[in-house]
Write a protein that holds these residues in place. Sequence first.
Motif, short mmCIF file in Angstrom:
data_model
loop_
_atom_site.label_atom_id
_atom_site.label_comp_id
_atom_site.label_asym_id
_atom_site.label_seq_id
_atom_site.Cartn_x
_atom_site.Cartn_y
_atom_site.Cartn_z
N VAL A 146 8.22 -26.54 -11.44
CA VAL A 146 9.16 -26.37 -10.35
C VAL A 146 8.58 -25.37 -9.35
CG1 VAL A 146 11.50 -25.67 -9.71
CG2 VAL A 146 11.10 -26.78 -11.92
N LEU A 147 8.55 -25.80 -8.09
CA LEU A 147 8.11 -24.92 -7.02
C LEU A 147 9.34 -24.26 -6.42
CD1 LEU A 147 5.94 -23.78 -5.18
CD2 LEU A 147 6.07 -25.86 -3.80
N VAL A 148 9.39 -22.94 -6.51
CA VAL A 148 10.53 -22.18 -6.00
C VAL A 148 10.12 -21.45 -4.73
CG1 VAL A 148 12.29 -20.46 -6.51
CG2 VAL A 148 11.35 -21.87 -8.37
N HIS A 149 10.74 -21.86 -3.62
CA HIS A 149 10.49 -21.23 -2.33
C HIS A 149 11.50 -20.10 -2.16
CE1 HIS A 149 8.32 -24.98 -0.99
NE2 HIS A 149 9.15 -25.49 -1.88
N VAL A 150 11.02 -18.90 -1.92
CA VAL A 150 11.90 -17.74 -1.82
C VAL A 150 11.85 -17.15 -0.41
CG1 VAL A 150 12.30 -15.38 -2.61
CG2 VAL A 150 11.73 -17.16 -4.26
N ALA A 151 13.01 -17.07 0.21
CA ALA A 151 13.16 -16.34 1.46
C ALA A 151 13.64 -14.95 1.10
CB ALA A 151 14.16 -17.04 2.37
N ALA A 152 12.76 -13.99 1.21
CA ALA A 152 13.07 -12.64 0.76
C ALA A 152 13.02 -11.67 1.94
CB ALA A 152 12.09 -12.19 -0.32
N THR A 153 13.67 -10.55 1.76
CA THR A 153 13.56 -9.50 2.75
C THR A 153 12.14 -8.95 2.73
OG1 THR A 153 14.34 -7.93 1.08
CG2 THR A 153 15.98 -8.85 2.59
N ARG A 154 11.77 -8.25 3.79
CA ARG A 154 10.41 -7.71 3.87
C ARG A 154 10.16 -6.70 2.74
NH1 ARG A 154 11.01 -5.13 9.48
NH2 ARG A 154 8.94 -4.25 9.08
N PRO A 155 8.94 -6.70 2.19
CA PRO A 155 8.63 -5.68 1.19
C PRO A 155 8.58 -4.30 1.86
CG PRO A 155 6.63 -6.81 1.82
CD PRO A 155 7.76 -7.53 2.51
N ARG A 156 8.67 -3.28 1.06
CA ARG A 156 8.73 -1.92 1.60
C ARG A 156 7.42 -1.19 1.41
NH1 ARG A 156 13.75 1.59 0.27
NH2 ARG A 156 13.10 2.41 2.30
N MET A 157 7.04 -0.43 2.43
CA MET A 157 5.95 0.53 2.32
C MET A 157 6.56 1.90 2.56
SD MET A 157 2.36 0.97 4.48
CE MET A 157 1.54 -0.39 3.64
N LEU A 158 6.50 2.76 1.56
CA LEU A 158 7.04 4.11 1.64
C LEU A 158 5.88 5.08 1.80
CD1 LEU A 158 9.66 3.90 -1.27
CD2 LEU A 158 9.95 3.29 1.15
N ILE A 159 5.82 5.72 2.96
CA ILE A 159 4.74 6.66 3.28
C ILE A 159 5.31 8.06 3.25
CG2 ILE A 159 3.00 7.32 4.97
CD1 ILE A 159 3.20 4.49 6.13
N PHE A 160 4.76 8.90 2.40
CA PHE A 160 5.25 10.28 2.26
C PHE A 160 4.21 11.23 2.84
CE2 PHE A 160 7.39 7.82 -1.02
CZ PHE A 160 8.71 8.18 -0.80
N GLY A 161 4.64 12.02 3.81
CA GLY A 161 3.74 12.94 4.50
C GLY A 161 3.63 12.56 5.97
N ALA A 162 4.22 13.36 6.85
CA ALA A 162 4.25 13.05 8.29
C ALA A 162 3.00 13.59 8.97
CB ALA A 162 5.52 13.61 8.92
N ILE A 163 1.86 12.96 8.72
CA ILE A 163 0.58 13.38 9.28
C ILE A 163 -0.01 12.25 10.11
CG2 ILE A 163 0.18 14.97 7.36
CD1 ILE A 163 -1.70 12.93 6.14
N ASP A 164 -1.12 12.52 10.79
CA ASP A 164 -1.74 11.51 11.64
C ASP A 164 -2.13 10.26 10.85
OD1 ASP A 164 -1.42 13.16 13.78
OD2 ASP A 164 -3.49 13.88 13.83
#
Length: 381
Positions: free
Chosen positions: A192-210
């Motif tokens: 069975v081929l299951v097509h999934v419409a999902a929300t965007r994956p998350r990228m969590l960046i810690f540290g407010a630097i350049d």
Amino acid sequence: MLNIADTLHRWCREERPFALATVVDVTGSAPLPIGTSVAVDEDGNAVGSISGGCVEGAVYELCRQVLQDRGPAQRAWFGYSDDDAFAVGLTCGGELDVLVQRIDPKAQPHLGAAFTEAVEGRTAAIAQVVDGSFTGATLSVLGDSWIADRTLGDGPTGRAVGDRATAQLRSGRTGLVSLGGDADTCPEQLNVLVHVAATRPRMLIFGAIDFAAALAQAGRFLGYHVTVCDARPVFATSARFPHADEVVVDWPHRYLARTAVDARTAVCVLTHDAKFDIPLLQLALALPVGYVGAMGSRRTHEARLDRLREVGVTEEQLVRLRSPIGLDLGARTPEETAISITAEIIAHAHQSTGLSLTRVTGPIHRVSGAASGIQTVFDFL
């Protein structure tokens, strides 16, 4: 089929029958992944691509034939012909297995509902049976429930497909799955081929630097929902991170504890400060996230490992930590470093080497994780 969800949503709303050709298996080097579709309506209008142009004409004619005959779903195989360079085939040398079926929105209204959810940015899944006596049968997962067409129904086979499709939706990944062979649940073995419409994956960046600003831009480009978090309000501002979807002022470990993560989430620790790093990594390495990386020199990394062991992080958990973060690209600038980090995230997600292709043998496009029952964080992109 979700690559053409906008058009299929409209055709279903107009109750317009159409033929759907979907890539259900890929061997060798092929331009597009499984789940990619072409559709043709009764007026001959076509949308989508499954090969980048190599076999589109032949697929179009098959779709027209299936629409005219109103017959059962068909499987078609396309490969490269060395004997006849003009034969229908894939010039890249790969092979495609394609399922072609007629869709009647009146008889399968659940498909229209699933396409509506996908187009409006909500989660949904559509399952296609790709072999066996149920070939071409479809089922949609909407919220916490599923709806099957008459072929599957709500008997043992329908329930087995519905349960598996629901599990795929929770994981957020499109994939080809196998089930059945159990007389009590699903007597027939099915793919069975299951097509999934999902929300965007998350990228969590810690540290407010350049480096975080460049990484936020690269992550956004790759389709991630990017969050930058730092405990210092003077640095954690939207003006400094215009490519982030959100900027949060909070202690990193406290924010991670209260936010939603899943197996597609990438956690990138750029803080360079033990009072932030240690509690944050202690928590991140215990969560079911897809990637955890931390910036710092090798000396910083070794000291960080010692501190993590002191607070009870196990060796099994420490193996998950990518540190120093990124691939060895010789990166120096924030922009180069962002490419190094995202390259490692991609390689990790696809269980690839990260080596130059000139140093790797075999096909460029290897068998996808989905084909072997393993899905990656990029399947939805």
